[in-house]
Every structure is written in C-alpha cells, then in structure tokens.
Write a protein that holds these residues in place. Sequence first.
Motif, mmCIF file in Angstrom:
data_model
loop_
_atom_site.group_PDB
_atom_site.id
_atom_site.type_symbol
_atom_site.label_atom_id
_atom_site.label_comp_id
_atom_site.label_asym_id
_atom_site.label_seq_id
_atom_site.Cartn_x
_atom_site.Cartn_y
_atom_site.Cartn_z
ATOM 1 N N ARG A 164 32.497 12.896 -78.578
ATOM 2 C CA ARG A 164 31.649 14.005 -78.113
ATOM 3 C C ARG A 164 30.443 13.244 -78.356
ATOM 4 O O ARG A 164 29.873 12.692 -79.094
ATOM 5 C CB ARG A 164 31.852 15.056 -79.180
ATOM 6 C CG ARG A 164 33.012 16.229 -78.988
ATOM 7 C CD ARG A 164 32.853 17.296 -79.870
ATOM 8 N NE ARG A 164 32.739 16.977 -81.363
ATOM 9 C CZ ARG A 164 32.233 17.827 -82.390
ATOM 10 N NH1 ARG A 164 32.014 19.162 -82.124
ATOM 11 N NH2 ARG A 164 32.307 17.557 -83.492
ATOM 12 N N LEU A 165 29.649 13.947 -77.341
ATOM 13 C CA LEU A 165 28.114 13.596 -77.226
ATOM 14 C C LEU A 165 27.192 14.543 -77.284
ATOM 15 O O LEU A 165 27.612 15.723 -76.739
ATOM 16 C CB LEU A 165 27.751 12.596 -75.932
ATOM 17 C CG LEU A 165 28.582 11.483 -75.855
ATOM 18 C CD1 LEU A 165 28.075 10.616 -74.708
ATOM 19 C CD2 LEU A 165 28.680 10.487 -77.089
ATOM 20 N N LEU A 166 25.915 14.590 -78.014
ATOM 21 C CA LEU A 166 24.860 15.432 -77.916
ATOM 22 C C LEU A 166 23.854 15.374 -76.753
ATOM 23 O O LEU A 166 23.289 14.164 -76.667
ATOM 24 C CB LEU A 166 24.359 15.495 -79.429
ATOM 25 C CG LEU A 166 23.271 16.523 -79.750
ATOM 26 C CD1 LEU A 166 24.127 17.736 -79.817
ATOM 27 C CD2 LEU A 166 22.610 16.469 -80.797
ATOM 28 N N VAL A 167 24.046 16.342 -75.860
ATOM 29 C CA VAL A 167 23.384 16.110 -74.475
ATOM 30 C C VAL A 167 22.491 17.276 -74.245
ATOM 31 O O VAL A 167 22.734 18.321 -74.815
ATOM 32 C CB VAL A 167 24.112 15.911 -73.450
ATOM 33 C CG1 VAL A 167 25.364 14.584 -73.625
ATOM 34 C CG2 VAL A 167 25.192 16.954 -73.403
ATOM 35 N N ALA A 168 21.572 16.947 -73.244
ATOM 36 C CA ALA A 168 20.695 18.218 -72.733
ATOM 37 C C ALA A 168 20.365 17.908 -71.372
ATOM 38 O O ALA A 168 20.446 16.551 -71.004
ATOM 39 C CB ALA A 168 19.169 18.471 -73.692
ATOM 40 N N SER A 169 19.959 18.561 -70.591
ATOM 41 C CA SER A 169 19.415 18.190 -69.425
ATOM 42 C C SER A 169 18.305 17.327 -69.328
ATOM 43 O O SER A 169 17.509 17.786 -70.080
ATOM 44 C CB SER A 169 19.587 19.667 -68.461
ATOM 45 O OG SER A 169 18.483 20.440 -68.752
ATOM 46 N N LYS A 170 18.100 16.822 -68.010
ATOM 47 C CA LYS A 170 16.890 15.997 -67.757
ATOM 48 C C LYS A 170 15.623 16.982 -67.922
ATOM 49 O O LYS A 170 14.577 16.630 -68.676
ATOM 50 C CB LYS A 170 16.950 15.190 -66.857
ATOM 51 C CG LYS A 170 15.789 14.518 -66.448
ATOM 52 C CD LYS A 170 15.845 13.534 -64.915
ATOM 53 C CE LYS A 170 14.814 12.897 -64.812
ATOM 54 N NZ LYS A 170 14.882 12.099 -63.453
ATOM 55 N N ALA A 171 15.862 17.720 -67.348
ATOM 56 C CA ALA A 171 14.710 18.861 -67.235
ATOM 57 C C ALA A 171 14.311 19.482 -68.413
ATOM 58 O O ALA A 171 13.247 19.826 -68.620
ATOM 59 C CB ALA A 171 15.192 20.133 -66.083
ATOM 60 N N GLY A 232 19.883 23.860 -68.141
ATOM 61 C CA GLY A 232 18.727 23.816 -69.219
ATOM 62 C C GLY A 232 18.568 24.936 -70.171
ATOM 63 O O GLY A 232 17.523 25.297 -70.675
ATOM 64 N N ALA A 233 19.766 25.410 -70.558
ATOM 65 C CA ALA A 233 19.739 26.398 -71.383
ATOM 66 C C ALA A 233 19.662 25.761 -72.884
ATOM 67 O O ALA A 233 19.639 26.575 -73.558
ATOM 68 C CB ALA A 233 21.228 27.156 -71.422
ATOM 69 N N GLY A 234 19.838 24.724 -72.902
ATOM 70 C CA GLY A 234 19.783 23.924 -74.146
ATOM 71 C C GLY A 234 20.514 22.550 -74.540
ATOM 72 O O GLY A 234 21.246 22.191 -73.441
ATOM 73 N N MET A 235 20.758 22.251 -75.628
ATOM 74 C CA MET A 235 21.541 21.017 -76.023
ATOM 75 C C MET A 235 22.868 21.548 -76.440
ATOM 76 O O MET A 235 23.039 22.519 -76.813
ATOM 77 C CB MET A 235 20.866 20.215 -77.049
ATOM 78 C CG MET A 235 20.758 20.915 -78.338
ATOM 79 S SD MET A 235 20.085 20.028 -79.863
ATOM 80 C CE MET A 235 19.939 21.197 -81.248
ATOM 81 N N ALA A 236 23.995 20.601 -76.426
ATOM 82 C CA ALA A 236 25.457 20.956 -76.566
ATOM 83 C C ALA A 236 26.030 19.746 -76.898
ATOM 84 O O ALA A 236 25.774 18.627 -76.409
ATOM 85 C CB ALA A 236 25.884 21.609 -75.303
ATOM 86 N N ALA A 237 27.016 19.940 -77.768
ATOM 87 C CA ALA A 237 27.975 18.686 -78.106
ATOM 88 C C ALA A 237 29.367 19.016 -77.117
ATOM 89 O O ALA A 237 29.956 19.893 -77.124
ATOM 90 C CB ALA A 237 28.423 18.894 -79.535
#
Length: 300
Positions: A164-171, A232-237
């Motif tokens: 699993r990776l913790l990610v967010a959109s570039k925007a 772009g709603a936030g970060m997620a795992a």
Amino acid sequence: MLEDLRPMAIFANVAEAGSFRGAARLLSISPSVVSHHIGALEERLGVALFYRSTRRVTLTEDGEKLLVHARRMAEAAQAGLSDFVQHADSPVGTLNVALPAALSAHPIVPLIATFSTTYPGIALNLEFSDQRRDLIASGMDVAIRMGELTESADFQQDLSTEPRLLVASKAYVTKRRLPRTPTALDEWDFIGFAPRLSPLKLTHGRRSHTLCAVAKINVDNSLAMLRLTLAGAGMAALPESIIRPDLASGELVHLLPDWSLPSLPIQAVWPRNSPRHGLSARFVGYLAEELTRAVGNRSN
C-alpha cells in the motif's frame, strides 16, 4: 437407510447456512423442499433438530449430535467424488468466486483467465466487491480476501501480499508544501476505507508514526476511493496495483516514499463443505503456485 441420506445431507447444509433459504440456495432447490426433508427427518427421529426463528435456525442439543455424523457422511462422500475430480483430465463444474474490487487490476486477474483456458470445463462466476459477504449465505465457493481475516474459515491459503502507498493527486499536492515528515500530514484531508477503518501506521527503519489525520470522506469501494483521490479530495492509502498507471503518469504523487505502510495479505478461504481436493482446492492451488512463481521471477 438410503431414504435417509438425502435428508441428512440437506440437514448438514441447513446447519452450515443457518437458514432453510441459505441451504436451498446452496443446493439449488426450493426452501419448501428443504423444509419437507427436515420435517420428515425430525419425525423419523422423534426429536427437534432446530430452534426456528423468522430469519435463522439454530441447532438443538440433538441437532448438534446428529451434525457430527452428518458431516462425517458428507465428507466421506465428497472425498470419494473428489478423487475422480482431482484426477480427471478435464474437470467439469462451476465455481462462484468473490474477490475485492481492489484486485481488479492485480496480476491475479490474468492468472484467473489462464486458469479458465487451462480448464475449459470449469465455469467461473466472479464477483468483485469490497463488501465481505458471508461465504455460505451468499453461495460462494471461494473468497479471495485482502487484509486481515475477520472470519473463521474451514480452509484458507496464503496467496500473496499487496503493498500500500500513501498518495494524493498532483493538483492536491501543489496547493500544499510537500511533506518531509509524517506529522506534516496530520492536517491534510484524508480519505478512509469504510470496511476497515483503522489507524495508518508508517514506518521508517526503527521509527514509526501513526497518522492523526481524521477522515473527511469514508468510502466502501477502493476504485471509488481512487477516483476521489485523483479528483483532489485528499490523500489515501491505496493498493499499489490499482494506482501504478497514475503514479507512472504523474497524476498521483507518492507521499513520504521513504516511509512504508504495512502490506495487505491476500488469502483464499473456502468452506468446510467444499471437497478438499475438488474444484475449489484446484483453483486456489493454481493461484498460489502461479503467484509464487511470479514473485520468484520478479526477484531474479
């Protein structure tokens, strides 16, 4: 004696399913037929085998005693039949398989396709959903689970693990300062996975940090979770297999790449009433062998 074998088998299925309707679905017969055979068996034995309610049935003390013998009878019959299935060059049958939606982009899917072409006589009904359904009540032969098991399965097999990776959109990231430490993420918007809401623990060597971010959005489907993250709603795992293309394109940013989240175990579970060497075991064994081979090839 022969007239008792079918009612005994139906009785065992009712006990496993916990209801007449559940057993009827498993056996592809009507609930009225199930009720008839259970009633006839109780009349023949002169005892009540179940306590009945509007939705479920539970075994009486006499029912518990009979279930031991009914299971032995069913297992003996299934073992004899499965010997033929196991050694058949072209096994025939239908398998109902439940999988998490998050595995729809996992290497397990092409392996299932290869299994289908290898065994053309086996029809597969695949249900991709992040909602964990009861195996018996839903009539599933095999369930592929991702994450810690929350059920007691009669048979289970470890298949693989999923990072699993913790990610967010570039925007989303461009509106904030790129984090250098986990504490910097405590004020970020977080998208949680509703079926398993648990704190996210990041590790880096011997250091660890539990994120304090509170979920702004909770969602029960990993693919919808990915879409919300991309929007772009936030970060997620998220599981690595479903975000790999968006990481490669730059649409998603891997946050704190030096820190890691626990991987998710992938396991297969199937119920007691499946023949140990039947179609379910053949299917699970094939996936386990091929996934192990795939991991070995990547490490070489």
